[in-house]
Design an enzyme around this catalytic site. Sequence first.
Site, PDB file in Angstrom:
ATOM      1  N   SER A   1       0.835  -1.215   0.000  1.00  0.00           N
ATOM      2  CA  SER A   1       0.000   0.000   0.000  1.00  0.00           C
ATOM      3  C   SER A   1       0.867   1.262   0.000  1.00  0.00           C
ATOM      4  O   SER A   1       0.375   2.358  -0.272  1.00  0.00           O
ATOM      5  CB  SER A   1      -0.949   0.013   1.204  1.00  0.00           C
ATOM      6  OG  SER A   1      -0.218   0.060   2.417  1.00  0.00           O
ATOM      7  N   HIS A   2       2.172   1.117   0.302  1.00  0.00           N
ATOM      8  CA  HIS A   2       3.060   2.282   0.314  1.00  0.00           C
ATOM      9  C   HIS A   2       4.341   2.031  -0.454  1.00  0.00           C
ATOM     10  O   HIS A   2       5.363   2.659  -0.207  1.00  0.00           O
ATOM     11  CB  HIS A   2       3.312   2.739   1.753  1.00  0.00           C
ATOM     12  CG  HIS A   2       2.055   3.274   2.372  1.00  0.00           C
ATOM     13  ND1 HIS A   2       1.088   2.452   2.874  1.00  0.00           N
ATOM     14  CD2 HIS A   2       1.590   4.541   2.479  1.00  0.00           C
ATOM     15  CE1 HIS A   2       0.070   3.186   3.296  1.00  0.00           C
ATOM     16  NE2 HIS A   2       0.344   4.461   3.065  1.00  0.00           N
TER      17      HIS A   2
ATOM     18  N   ASP B   1      -5.012   0.788   1.468  1.00  0.00           N
ATOM     19  CA  ASP B   1      -5.588  -0.549   1.289  1.00  0.00           C
ATOM     20  C   ASP B   1      -7.028  -0.468   0.784  1.00  0.00           C
ATOM     21  O   ASP B   1      -7.487  -1.373   0.081  1.00  0.00           O
ATOM     22  CB  ASP B   1      -5.501  -1.344   2.593  1.00  0.00           C
ATOM     23  CG  ASP B   1      -4.096  -1.884   2.821  1.00  0.00           C
ATOM     24  OD1 ASP B   1      -3.434  -2.262   1.830  1.00  0.00           O
ATOM     25  OD2 ASP B   1      -3.650  -1.909   3.978  1.00  0.00           O
TER      26      ASP B   1
END
Length: 346
Positions: free
Chosen positions: A56-57, A197
């Site tokens: 997600s990052h 997410d």
Amino acid sequence: MSAPHDPVSTVASQNLSLDQLTALLEQIFLRHGTSGDVARVLAQNCAGAERDGAHSHGVFRIPGYVSTLQSGWVNGQAVPVVEDVASGFVRVDAGNGFAQPALAAARPLLVEKARSAGIAVLAIRNSHHFAALWPDVEPFAYEGLVALSVVNSMTCVVPHGADRPLFGTNPIAFAAPRADGDPIVFDLATSAIAHGDVQIAARKGERLPPGMGVDSLGQPTQDPKAILEGGALLPFGGHKGSALSMMVELLAAALTGGNFSFEFDWKSHPGAKTPWTGQLLIVIDPSKAAGQGFAERSQELVRQMHGVGLKRLPGDRRHNQRARSQAEGIALEASELAKLRELAGL
Ligand SMILES: NC(=O)C1=CN([C@@H]2O[C@H](COP(=O)(O)OP(=O)(O)OC[C@H]3O[C@@H](n4cnc5c(N)ncnc54)[C@H](OP(=O)(O)O)[C@@H]3O)[C@@H](O)[C@H]2O)C=CC1
Ligand SMILES: O=C(O)C1=NCCCC1
């Protein structure tokens, strides 16, 4: 770059080394107007997240970085101004730039102060944090220090007992050394789920577990698009997560001089993607503490946790994925890699 085919799924993937991915991302940042220093720090951060399976990052965030840079919302050339304000306190004005270069600029002074005073605080303001938080704390623990960091993001979380969003997803990350193994690290959003997410679930057409968010009418929903399009997230753990999120707003914004999550207006700035807020770090030198060595004590805690049946510590999944990525390379979907190469002008 090797180009193996993922044997399990039908999605073609390619494996890159950490250095290859970092170089590619650095090129993207440079091409979109950052200074060399900023490009290097952001590329290392983002490639490290991808290597550890923090999707997600990881590279998922690159189009957002590009968009926010192109829009002029963030200054990719900012030079952080570091102020030595007290024996245990360092302040940085990130100059409307990214938080990670501000941390990098202040880090030597912060560590020096933590080692001499036993504890030191770093207050970063006027900064944009678009990444995972664990890369900001984990390196301190590898140097024998304990580190805690908080950063606030953008209004999208309804405080417990309220009916409209106010807080950000406001993560808290903690790292501590241990005698025999990688540091103990956790990094968690104070929302029931990270915004990233929710975006990934929406993109994949997946539903969320119950209790993550509400739609535009404030009704519980498991549809990520309903949360993203006018809805909001909930804090994790009801009033407890909500209190932690409030604490993050106080420490990362009020204490640093940065914006609260509700204080910046990016809706009137097309292309803006990065929260313009603040970040706080607290670094402790445990060698100043009383008693037996800290790293041995934390190792003992881990031993006892395993002794009562615990199989997975926070950080274990990342470190397992890191080992896999180091052995096999970092797998990127072919379409994802093609997009990155295009953004790099290749
Ligand atoms: N920059 C910003 O403004 C924001 C960034 N974020 C980032 O989003 C990322 C994801 O956050 P979030 O979704 O809350 O993270 P997760 O809920 O996935 O994980 C939170 C922590 O719990 C650990 N963990 C997860 N499952 C288990 C388990 N079953 N047993 C033991 N430990 C477990 C994780 O370790 P492991 O990593 O090993 O799985 C991690 O340390 C974070 O990196 C955060 O910093 C979030 C909000 C805002
Ligand atoms: O996943 C999140 O939540 C966020 N990540 C980066 C910054 C904005 C919030």
